[in-house]
Design an enzyme around this catalytic site. Structure first.
Site, mmCIF file in Angstrom:
data_model
loop_
_atom_site.group_PDB
_atom_site.id
_atom_site.type_symbol
_atom_site.label_atom_id
_atom_site.label_comp_id
_atom_site.label_asym_id
_atom_site.label_seq_id
_atom_site.Cartn_x
_atom_site.Cartn_y
_atom_site.Cartn_z
ATOM 1 N N PRO A 92 1.071 -0.593 -0.711
ATOM 2 C CA PRO A 92 0.438 0.407 -0.539
ATOM 3 C C PRO A 92 1.422 1.646 -0.004
ATOM 4 O O PRO A 92 1.457 1.161 1.062
ATOM 5 C CB PRO A 92 -0.850 -0.361 1.192
ATOM 6 N N CYS A 93 0.287 2.358 -0.778
ATOM 7 C CA CYS A 93 1.035 3.354 -0.678
ATOM 8 C C CYS A 93 0.399 4.633 -0.870
ATOM 9 O O CYS A 93 1.110 5.615 -1.330
ATOM 10 C CB CYS A 93 1.324 3.046 -2.646
ATOM 11 N N GLN A 94 -0.202 4.350 0.197
ATOM 12 C CA GLN A 94 -1.021 6.245 0.156
ATOM 13 C C GLN A 94 0.040 7.169 0.865
ATOM 14 O O GLN A 94 0.318 8.148 0.854
ATOM 15 C CB GLN A 94 -2.329 5.635 0.874
#
Length: 372
Positions: A81-83
């Site tokens: 996940p890259c938020q």
């Protein structure tokens, strides 16, 4: 004999689908989102499924459960996940110490345990320069400490035959040779001679018309439920998307509110919120919001908000509705034989949060061929 992979942070299976198209086989997928994993399982019933927070999965126990020795697996793939790295998050709100910015370390723990021949990790482009390049440096050095040769770069999906200008970062690592990235195969430039980057034989960029022009018209809120395709293909891309598929599924258009219907009806192809009359214009909006797609250009990035016309250029070029799940999947390069499960918004998220399969396929093929 097929090459073997495991997919970490697998989502609905965008990376896996691309690798399958390059003759890889999925042994296992780990994903915390139960709905996305249901779609993955439906399309890859032979893979073992782990519906768990990956931080709670022991890498050694997983390797033993799969019956694998160190260096027996062909590749570990995944997109942590890259938020926390995304440009959608204001710079002042980002912190390297946040847990969502640390999941790449968990990914690397699995790499260390399995020691696959290859590693492919995907993320937002910003990860390459985030925090003055510290993250890129840490990932590279950690992989090198495991004995890998590493390369990293951002790729534009449109340059690899996908009708979408989505850019993603990739780290590729190899135990046995210096990794390389696939050469672009498509260009938006009219004159190929202007580009030293591209070889002769480069194809023209794939457009929205190339991708979805064969799909039957629908009204907002309508679903296509016939057993076959109502028209013939009229592009190479459409023929590729239909391969091995005999029935059109997921071609369902989301119902729109009266004001959304009113907005789309006054817009022409390529127009967006700034072209709306004052009585229909939203007070605030994103660039491209309430926009109709252009027939003869690629789509912009398909996001998890593709169901909401106020979140991007997601109106059909000519029909008075947002694009359907199947149209979004086509623009993302999911073949028609790939079926999505869940509600409209869940399926939208599964597409928008995945890697375009044809981009993953290009990388997969590059791993197993001499691409120098």
């Amino acid at each position: 004999m097929k090459y073997k992979l495991i997919d970490l942070f697998a989502g609905a299976g965008g990376l896996t689908t691309g690798f399958h198209l390059a003759d890889f086989e999925s042994l296992c997928a780990i994903e915390v989102d139960k709905k996305a994993l249901a779609t993955y399982k439906h399309n890859y019933p032979g893979a073992k499924i782990v519906n768990e927070d990956i931080c709670k999965v022991n890498p050694r126990e997983l390797r033993q459960w799969l019956g694998l020795q160190s260096e027996e697996l062909t590749v570990v793939i995944g997109g942590p996940p890259c938020q926390g790295f995304s440009r959608n998050i204001p710079a002042g709100c980002r912190s390297l110490d946040e847990s969502r910015n640390q999941l790449y370390k968990t990914f690397l723990e699995f790499v260390e345990e399995f020691r696959p021949i290859y590693v492919v990790m995907e993320n937002v482009p910003e990860i390459l320069n985030a925090y003055k390049g510290i993250v890129r440096y840490e990932i590279t050095k950690q992989l090198e400490s495991f004995g890998y040769k590493v390369a990293s770069a951002s790729l534009n999906a449109a340059h690899y035959g996908i009708p979408q200008t989505r850019t993603r970062a990739f780290f590729i690592a190899s135990l046995d040779k210096t990794p390389c990235f696939p050469k672009p195969t498509h260009s938006e430039e009219k004159s190929m001679k202007q580009l030293n980057l591209f070889d002769n034989g480069i194809s023209s960029i794939v457009t929205v018309r190339d991708a979805i022009g064969d799909l039957p018209p629908l009204d907002a809120g309508q679903e296509y439920s016939e057993d076959n395709y109502p028209s013939q293909v009229n592009s190479i891309y459409q023929a590729m998307m239909r391969s091995e598929s005999t029935k059109l599924v997921n071609h369902v258009a989301r119902a729109l509110s009266p004001v959304q219907i009113a907005r789309v009806r006054v817009l022409k192809e390529g127009q967006d919120a700034k072209h709306l009359p004052p009585e229909l214009a939203p007070k605030k909006h994103y660039s491209g919001a309430y926009g109709r797609l252009y027939w003869d250009k690629p789509a912009r990035t398909i996001t998890r908000w593709v169901f909401h016309p106020g979140s991007g250029r997601f109106f059909h070029p000519t029909q008075d509705r947002t694009i359907t799940i199947r149209e979004a999947a086509r623009l993302h390069s999911f073949p028609d034989k790939f079926h999505f499960l869940g509600t409209y918004t869940e399926m939208s998220s599964q597409i928008g949060e995945s890697v375009p399969p044809l981009l993953a396929k290009a990388i997969a093929k590059c791993l197993i061929q001499d691409c120098h």
